[in-house]
Design an enzyme around this catalytic site. Sequence first.
Site: not given
Ligand SMILES: [Zn+2]
Length: 197
Positions: A45, A50, A105-106, A147-148, A151
Amino acid sequence: MILPVIAYGDPILRKVCVEIDKDYPDLAELIENMKETMTNAQGLGLAAPQVNKAIRLFIVDTSPFASDEELDDEQRASLTNFKKVFINAEILKEEGDEWAFNEGCLSIPDIREDVFRQEKITIEYVDENFEKHTEVLDGLAARVVQHEYDHTEGILFTDKISSLKKRLIKKKLENISKGKVDIDYRMKFPLLKKNKL
Ligand SMILES: [Zn+2]
């Protein structure tokens, strides 16, 4: 185009994102670029903050779970086809028992921690064509969306771990902000000191 992923420590990751409408400039291109960026980094995701946009937009693609041998055939099949764009999403309800899943997480490379979340959500959103949906999700699909979604509220998975674990990863998080981390995708680090000529 692959966009740089904003690293931990950048204030944009802490913003409560704003809703957008159909006229948001170059939205289709942004979504395409986010998909390319997510796939290139092998993410499940990616949320707009991000990639430096404080707007209520995130994408998910759980197809990498299709090769997870711990899942049964039915779970694998549903996760293979779970590729979606969520705009102006709102989680209306979270229910069920909390369960732990090892999240990453990226924006926070090289750190993974068990995070507890409830198993089932009801979410309302519009897709890339601004068509409205209300869906009930559970299991790993719900997990990735939770999770997304976080953000877009300025929340990171590292906020949800114990204070002991937070202390243990503090130095590692600082190093990520400074760019002292090994990654194989493009990132932008808030505290990376530029070399002076
Ligand atoms: Zn993340």
